[in-house]
Design a protein around this motif. Structure first.
Motif, short mmCIF file in Angstrom:
data_model
loop_
_atom_site.label_atom_id
_atom_site.label_comp_id
_atom_site.label_asym_id
_atom_site.label_seq_id
_atom_site.Cartn_x
_atom_site.Cartn_y
_atom_site.Cartn_z
N VAL A 135 47.61 76.18 18.52
CA VAL A 135 48.81 76.13 19.35
C VAL A 135 48.36 76.00 20.80
CG1 VAL A 135 50.84 77.37 20.18
CG2 VAL A 135 50.18 77.53 17.76
N LEU A 136 48.84 74.97 21.47
CA LEU A 136 48.55 74.79 22.89
C LEU A 136 49.63 75.52 23.68
CD1 LEU A 136 46.70 73.38 25.00
CD2 LEU A 136 48.37 71.50 24.99
N THR A 183 48.35 66.22 26.22
CA THR A 183 47.16 67.07 26.21
C THR A 183 46.89 67.60 24.81
OG1 THR A 183 47.47 67.71 28.52
CG2 THR A 183 46.12 69.16 27.17
N ALA A 184 47.94 67.97 24.09
CA ALA A 184 47.76 68.44 22.71
C ALA A 184 47.10 67.36 21.86
CB ALA A 184 49.11 68.84 22.12
N ALA A 185 47.53 66.11 22.04
CA ALA A 185 46.92 65.01 21.28
C ALA A 185 45.46 64.81 21.66
CB ALA A 185 47.72 63.72 21.52
N LEU A 186 45.15 64.92 22.96
CA LEU A 186 43.76 64.79 23.40
C LEU A 186 42.89 65.90 22.81
CD1 LEU A 186 44.34 63.89 27.16
CD2 LEU A 186 43.33 62.39 25.43
N PRO A 189 45.25 69.67 13.80
CA PRO A 189 46.59 69.58 14.42
C PRO A 189 46.76 70.58 15.56
CG PRO A 189 46.71 70.65 12.27
CD PRO A 189 45.31 70.13 12.40
N VAL A 190 47.27 70.09 16.68
CA VAL A 190 47.51 70.92 17.86
C VAL A 190 48.98 70.76 18.24
CG1 VAL A 190 46.91 71.37 20.25
CG2 VAL A 190 45.14 70.61 18.65
N LEU A 191 49.73 71.85 18.20
CA LEU A 191 51.14 71.83 18.53
C LEU A 191 51.40 72.61 19.81
CD1 LEU A 191 52.82 72.46 15.04
CD2 LEU A 191 52.25 70.28 16.14
N ARG A 246 48.23 75.62 7.31
CA ARG A 246 47.15 76.02 8.21
C ARG A 246 47.17 77.54 8.38
NH1 ARG A 246 44.08 71.26 9.29
NH2 ARG A 246 45.47 69.66 8.44
N ASP A 247 46.12 78.18 7.90
CA ASP A 247 46.08 79.64 7.99
C ASP A 247 44.98 80.14 8.93
OD1 ASP A 247 43.87 79.02 6.49
OD2 ASP A 247 44.36 80.33 4.80
N ARG A 248 44.27 79.23 9.58
CA ARG A 248 43.30 79.61 10.62
C ARG A 248 43.82 79.04 11.93
NH1 ARG A 248 38.97 77.67 11.07
NH2 ARG A 248 38.02 79.41 12.14
N ILE A 249 44.69 79.80 12.58
CA ILE A 249 45.41 79.31 13.75
C ILE A 249 44.93 80.04 15.00
CG2 ILE A 249 47.67 79.03 14.83
CD1 ILE A 249 48.85 79.03 11.97
N ALA A 250 44.52 79.28 15.98
CA ALA A 250 44.11 79.83 17.28
C ALA A 250 45.09 79.37 18.35
CB ALA A 250 42.70 79.37 17.63
N VAL A 251 45.16 80.14 19.43
CA VAL A 251 46.00 79.78 20.57
C VAL A 251 45.10 79.38 21.73
CG1 VAL A 251 47.60 80.66 22.32
CG2 VAL A 251 47.96 81.19 19.90
#
Length: 277
Positions: free
Chosen positions: A159-160, A177-180, A189-191, A214-219
């Motif tokens: 998550v951005l 920026t999320a796409a980059l 995937p970056v949302l 996706r169960d390994r989610i970072a911010v």
């Protein structure tokens, strides 16, 4: 002898005056970094460290700081104390009200200056580089590291986390920026998730990634410096939350890139109504 002395003195005076004028002309325009400002004391320390890194990259370039609100020096005071040419570089990550209104208004209120306004820092691949590094520092294992697989790519998501704005251009910039960042991370995937504005919020973005399996989610903290919104987003992280961009070397290089890009544009007329690129 007197006539010769007088002629020589006149010539030296002319040369000296020419040298002064040339020195003034060769002096680079002052880089005025424009920070938002925060009640978090770490914000000012972080921005100061970033500008120290900028000065180290470009010795001899005059660099000043001005805040839109909450911190000293305020942008209006910084501009009032300067003379000559300036380039305002917003330490902001997307287009929005501060870029389109507050900063041009500050320039319009300083007609004694020859001013240019740079584009915001984002989007840019250098920000993706810094975000990637901050995530790595937070011990988030990417699907690929040093050419070898370290975890299942289909489980990772990011998550951005950004401040948010009602301006659609700001959302567009953040999405880019999320796409980059996603491309830099090998297709993870970056949302975007926002602390304010029309959303989605960080928890909503987390749930959207979870729905994709996706169960390994970072911010990833898409903030220049610590502050209330950055803390709010970090607290909403289900696990790893990276630090803000801060004084990462890639951000310092980007500040200088925006400065140079703005120098290629014409100075703003008064009142300032547009943002130079």
């Amino acid at each position: 002898m007197t006539r010769f002395t007088t002629q020589l003195t006149t010539q030296l005076d002319r040369l000296g005056a020419h040298g002064v004028r040339r020195g003034r002309r060769d002096r680079p325009p002052t880089l005025v970094a424009v920070a938002h400002g925060s009640r978090d004391p770490e914000a000012l320390r972080t921005v100061t460290a970033l500008l120290d890194r900028v000065r180290a990259l470009r010795p001899g370039l005059p660099v000043r700081l001005g805040h839109i609100e909450l911190n000293q020096p305020l942008l209006s005071d910084t501009l009032a104390a300067l003379r000559g040419e300036v380039v305002l570089v917003p330490l902001l990550l997307s287009r929005g009200y501060h870029i389109k209104q507050d900063i041009p208004d500050a320039v319009a209120a300083a007609p004694h200056l020859t001013a240019r306004i740079a584009a915001p820092l984002g989007p840019d691949p250098l920000l993706a580089e810094a975000l990637d590094a901050r995530l790595a520092e937070a011990a988030y294992a990417w699907p690929m590291e040093a050419g070898r697989q370290t975890s299942a790519p289909h489980r990772a998501g990011v998550v951005l986390a950004a401040a948010g704005s009602r301006d659609p251009d700001a959302a567009l910039d953040t999405a880019r920026t999320a796409a980059l960042l996603g491309a830099r991370l090998g297709g993870v995937p970056v949302l975007p998730g926002y602390a304010s504005g029309s959303g989605p919020t960080v928890p909503e973005a987390v749930r959207a990634l979870a729905a994709l399996g996706r169960d390994r989610i970072a911010v990833a903290s898409y903030f220049t410096a610590p502050g209330r919104f950055a803390t709010q987003c970090a607290n909403a992280a289900p696990g790893v939350a990276a630090a803000p961009l801060g004084a990462h070397p890639a951000v310092a290089r980007l500040v200088l890139r925006r400065y140079e890009q703005a120098l290629a544009s014409a100075p703003l007329s008064h009142p300032a109504a547009t943002v130079g690129v």
